[in-house]
Design a protein around this motif. Structure first.
Motif, mmCIF file in Angstrom:
data_model
loop_
_atom_site.group_PDB
_atom_site.id
_atom_site.type_symbol
_atom_site.label_atom_id
_atom_site.label_comp_id
_atom_site.label_asym_id
_atom_site.label_seq_id
_atom_site.Cartn_x
_atom_site.Cartn_y
_atom_site.Cartn_z
ATOM 1 N N ASN A 264 -23.002 66.488 79.975
ATOM 2 C CA ASN A 264 -24.154 65.710 79.496
ATOM 3 C C ASN A 264 -24.627 64.688 80.523
ATOM 4 O O ASN A 264 -25.803 64.367 80.602
ATOM 5 C CB ASN A 264 -23.810 65.018 78.175
ATOM 6 C CG ASN A 264 -23.846 65.984 77.003
ATOM 7 O OD1 ASN A 264 -24.411 67.074 77.109
ATOM 8 N ND2 ASN A 264 -23.238 65.604 75.900
ATOM 9 N N PHE A 265 -23.708 64.158 81.315
ATOM 10 C CA PHE A 265 -24.112 63.227 82.362
ATOM 11 C C PHE A 265 -25.001 63.925 83.384
ATOM 12 O O PHE A 265 -25.962 63.373 83.888
ATOM 13 C CB PHE A 265 -22.884 62.672 83.098
ATOM 14 C CG PHE A 265 -22.280 61.450 82.458
ATOM 15 C CD1 PHE A 265 -20.907 61.347 82.295
ATOM 16 C CD2 PHE A 265 -23.078 60.385 82.046
ATOM 17 C CE1 PHE A 265 -20.345 60.214 81.715
ATOM 18 C CE2 PHE A 265 -22.514 59.263 81.463
ATOM 19 C CZ PHE A 265 -21.139 59.179 81.294
ATOM 20 N N ARG A 269 -31.168 64.706 83.498
ATOM 21 C CA ARG A 269 -31.313 63.299 83.857
ATOM 22 C C ARG A 269 -32.783 62.997 84.108
ATOM 23 O O ARG A 269 -33.424 63.688 84.906
ATOM 24 C CB ARG A 269 -30.494 62.953 85.102
ATOM 25 C CG ARG A 269 -28.991 63.021 84.867
ATOM 26 C CD ARG A 269 -28.264 62.247 85.950
ATOM 27 N NE ARG A 269 -28.373 60.819 85.744
ATOM 28 C CZ ARG A 269 -27.576 60.084 84.982
ATOM 29 N NH1 ARG A 269 -26.606 60.664 84.316
ATOM 30 N NH2 ARG A 269 -27.763 58.788 84.873
ATOM 31 N N PRO A 270 -33.361 61.981 83.462
ATOM 32 C CA PRO A 270 -34.806 61.712 83.606
ATOM 33 C C PRO A 270 -35.222 61.393 85.049
ATOM 34 O O PRO A 270 -36.283 61.804 85.481
ATOM 35 C CB PRO A 270 -35.065 60.503 82.691
ATOM 36 C CG PRO A 270 -33.755 60.035 82.221
ATOM 37 C CD PRO A 270 -32.746 61.067 82.480
ATOM 38 N N LEU A 356 -21.635 60.059 91.198
ATOM 39 C CA LEU A 356 -20.804 58.889 91.486
ATOM 40 C C LEU A 356 -21.136 58.272 92.831
ATOM 41 O O LEU A 356 -20.897 57.108 93.075
ATOM 42 C CB LEU A 356 -19.324 59.273 91.453
ATOM 43 C CG LEU A 356 -18.762 59.741 90.107
ATOM 44 C CD1 LEU A 356 -17.322 60.199 90.291
ATOM 45 C CD2 LEU A 356 -18.816 58.620 89.088
ATOM 46 N N ASP B 292 -30.483 60.157 76.047
ATOM 47 C CA ASP B 292 -30.736 59.465 77.314
ATOM 48 C C ASP B 292 -30.011 58.120 77.341
ATOM 49 O O ASP B 292 -29.432 57.726 78.352
ATOM 50 C CB ASP B 292 -32.245 59.213 77.516
ATOM 51 C CG ASP B 292 -32.991 60.486 77.878
ATOM 52 O OD1 ASP B 292 -34.230 60.501 77.773
ATOM 53 O OD2 ASP B 292 -32.332 61.474 78.274
ATOM 54 N N PHE B 295 -26.140 58.925 77.860
ATOM 55 C CA PHE B 295 -25.664 59.633 79.062
ATOM 56 C C PHE B 295 -26.455 59.372 80.330
ATOM 57 O O PHE B 295 -25.988 59.684 81.411
ATOM 58 C CB PHE B 295 -25.662 61.147 78.805
ATOM 59 C CG PHE B 295 -24.722 61.565 77.720
ATOM 60 C CD1 PHE B 295 -25.176 61.882 76.451
ATOM 61 C CD2 PHE B 295 -23.356 61.626 77.962
ATOM 62 C CE1 PHE B 295 -24.306 62.245 75.448
ATOM 63 C CE2 PHE B 295 -22.472 61.996 76.963
ATOM 64 C CZ PHE B 295 -22.955 62.306 75.696
ATOM 65 N N HIS B 296 -27.669 58.837 80.197
ATOM 66 C CA HIS B 296 -28.523 58.783 81.380
ATOM 67 C C HIS B 296 -28.922 57.367 81.771
ATOM 68 O O HIS B 296 -29.987 57.152 82.321
ATOM 69 C CB HIS B 296 -29.772 59.647 81.149
ATOM 70 C CG HIS B 296 -29.442 61.104 80.952
ATOM 71 N ND1 HIS B 296 -30.217 61.966 80.224
ATOM 72 C CD2 HIS B 296 -28.404 61.849 81.395
ATOM 73 C CE1 HIS B 296 -29.668 63.171 80.221
ATOM 74 N NE2 HIS B 296 -28.564 63.120 80.921
ATOM 75 N N GLN B 297 -28.025 56.423 81.520
ATOM 76 C CA GLN B 297 -28.326 55.043 81.896
ATOM 77 C C GLN B 297 -28.315 54.899 83.413
ATOM 78 O O GLN B 297 -27.598 55.611 84.112
ATOM 79 C CB GLN B 297 -27.246 54.121 81.310
ATOM 80 C CG GLN B 297 -27.235 54.089 79.798
ATOM 81 C CD GLN B 297 -27.622 52.735 79.257
ATOM 82 O OE1 GLN B 297 -27.885 51.808 80.022
ATOM 83 N NE2 GLN B 297 -27.677 52.604 77.940
ATOM 84 N N VAL B 306 -22.073 55.824 85.139
ATOM 85 C CA VAL B 306 -21.167 56.876 84.662
ATOM 86 C C VAL B 306 -19.988 56.180 84.001
ATOM 87 O O VAL B 306 -18.986 55.884 84.626
ATOM 88 C CB VAL B 306 -20.710 57.744 85.852
ATOM 89 C CG1 VAL B 306 -19.673 58.756 85.415
ATOM 90 C CG2 VAL B 306 -21.901 58.453 86.452
ATOM 91 N N VAL B 311 -19.984 55.792 76.588
ATOM 92 C CA VAL B 311 -20.220 57.024 75.824
ATOM 93 C C VAL B 311 -19.401 57.008 74.538
ATOM 94 O O VAL B 311 -19.920 57.241 73.441
ATOM 95 C CB VAL B 311 -19.850 58.265 76.657
ATOM 96 C CG1 VAL B 311 -19.905 59.526 75.817
ATOM 97 C CG2 VAL B 311 -20.764 58.405 77.852
#
Lengths: 362, 362
Positions: A264-265, A269-270, A356, B292, B295-297, B306, B311
């Motif tokens: 999901n990470f 990703r937007p 990362l 979002d 998971f997408h911060q 990450v 989460v």
């Protein structure tokens, strides 16, 4: 002394027993608690510390022990809880096998306590916690040592008293109505009728009824109940087996949580939505198609396939990186790719590592 | 008789011990295994069945027992594995406390076996499995009853022999070199030097050295080792505590797997990609934004955040449906919504149920 139990949020599950309005006259009393730290036994609630405090506009005494959530006292469990002082015989009969497990556990606890040169001083159904199925622990052990520090009695004497209290506790549970305790003859009567001679004789020995003037200590008692002890020991081993079996099934889930989270990470990703370099990189494109393969399957009527078994099976193969190949179809159904789980695993790892990198670069 | 262990894929972890080239002369012999089904003890490998078979172009005898993966025999663990017949003293000293745990467990196993009117007949370091840390089980128990069914010896005699074999096994482990067994005097010497008098006397009693002509059975032995027994019992309880603690942490993971899977089932379904009705439905749109959020911060440098803790915390709150409100931002950063976890939980449930409908309609 009014006592209340407070529980903090510390992860080590500690309980504080607070005694309000207690004036400590002797510093030595509090120090006696240090001896209790040496007692580490599965059948005794571990005592960590004790101290005085003035935070409650009063002189208070606080004991720190292990916290066992969701436990009841034996009194609440067997002696009918809030109604137990109404004198009605409403408790149900405790099977002999259960009483024996209580006997062996209290004996184990007392052996640990007595070997450290201490005495429990409080053995009562309202001070014994039932922390699991037939699993009990002696509670409130260090308190009397502080509160009644000036006691004239010797340790040996107190230890003998422990044995008597032990016996009385079992009789109370077996008789199942505290009113019977006021009548010891009636209690023993009921006990003898309800239970086997072996149990009755063991308890009678604790009360001092047999072999007067002979040496009496917990070791002798334990020798006498050794066959019951080995039976309770075997039950503990069976429980170990059951727990290990349950635990190995659950450990698999932790692995899956981490893998699902990684996927999901990486996916959707937007910030990379319009980044050709990210999304058309072979690896990340396959991961997007793989996500569709795992979660967005449809059947012949175009209805969604909601199958946890399929999800788990795919995730396990992904985690293992097997050589099995699967067919991934693009959303427009124009392209079709054959990849192995091994390649997909590699893709997850490197895409995740790529996430990362910027963080590490700081 | 050549024996091989076969393991099937059955979830109940059964092992088959196959003896090739064995000709069964007496039907009664195989029926003796039925008695072994009554032995259910944490220190004995459970025997399920035995039968003959001709599938291997031969007359074979097969025993079905529990399977304990990743176990070793005590011989492999302590008597130097494959090199053990080379006569070199290469094993390391077994601490007394470990030997005592072995003694108590074998005693527990023998008590169960003898109470069923049976005898183990095989007690040897190469036939005792180490299935966990200091956790052992007697193996190969029913085999001699079938293979040497015609034995002239009485059960009492065989049970006495069990005690002797028990003692010899402990001496072999304590002496730590099978060569010493050829010299019993040397073995006892070494044992007496290396271990306490209490252990030595217990083993000596098993070998029949003390109290000749007096009654000898496993119950008497157990009475003699009761203090060690209570100590091993307490260790089993500590292990139970540890396992329960580990298990309660891990149980949370199964819940998270199911929740993550549900979210993934609902989000980004290709068949609804251009379905305005699906994607602009408030609930499903919020779930996309919530995905979002979880998971997408990104951080202040636009690097991906990450953080597994974040989460897990979000998923737990989602599962609980708390009243806490969070701010969800649309991808184009033009719209901003405040929703509570309670509303999000409701959204997950109803969207997931909506997926199931077409399937149910079939």
């Amino acid at each position: 002394m009014f006592s209340v139990q407070l529980f903090d949020d510390a992860p080590d599950e500690t309980a504080y027993v607070l005694g309000l309005g207690f004036r400590l006259t002797n510093e030595k009393a509090i120090r006696s608690v240090q001896n209790w730290k040496r007692v580490s036994n599965g059948s005794v609630v571990t005592v960590h510390d004790a101290f005085t405090n003035r935070s409650f506009q009063d002189s208070s005494l606080i004991f720190v022990t292990d916290y066992h959530p969701l436990s009841k006292t034996l009194a609440e469990q067997h002696l009918c809880g809030p109604n137990r002082f109404q004198g009605r015989h409403t408790g149900s009969h405790i099977p002999e096998q259960v009483l024996w497990t209580y006997v062996t556990q209290i004996a184990s606890g007392l052996k640990a306590i007595h070997s450290c040169g201490l005495a429990a001083r409080v053995i009562d159904p309202s001070k014994i916690l039932l922390t699991g199925k037939n699993r009990i622990r002696l509670n409130a052990c260090a308190i009397m040592d502080v509160v009644q520090h000036e006691s004239q009695r010797t340790i040996t004497d107190l230890q003998h008293q422990d044995l008597v209290n032990f016996g009385q506790t079992i009789i109370t549970l077996g008789a199942n109505s505290p009113s019977v305790m006021n009548n010891p003859t009636k209690a023993m009567d009921h006990f003898s009728r309800a239970y086997s001679p072996q149990l009755k004789n063991s308890i009678f020995w604790l009360l001092g009824g047999l072999q007067k003037d002979q040496e009496r200590n917990i070791d002798i008692f334990i020798t006498g109940i050794s066959s019951q002890l080995i039976s309770t020991f075997d039950s503990a081993l069976h429980l170990d087996d059951q727990l290990i079996s349950d635990l190995s099934r659950e450990l698999e889930n932790a692995r899956l949580v981490r893998l699902l989270t990684k996927l999901n990470f990486v996916n959707e990703r937007p910030e990379y939505e319009h980044d050709r370099q990210w999304s058309e990189n072979g690896e990340r494109y396959f991961l997007k198609l793989f996500r569709d393969y795992v979660f967005h399957q449809v059947d012949t009527q175009n209805g969604p396939v909601v199958d946890l078994g399929h999800v788990l099976s795919c995730m396990n193969k992904l985690d293992a990186g097997t050589d099995e190949k699967i067919t991934l179809i693009s959303r427009d159904e124009q392209s079709c790719f054959v990849v192995s789980y091994k390649e997909l695993k590699k893709a997850v790892e490197s895409s995740f590592q790529a996430l990362l990198k910027p963080v590490r670069g700081l």
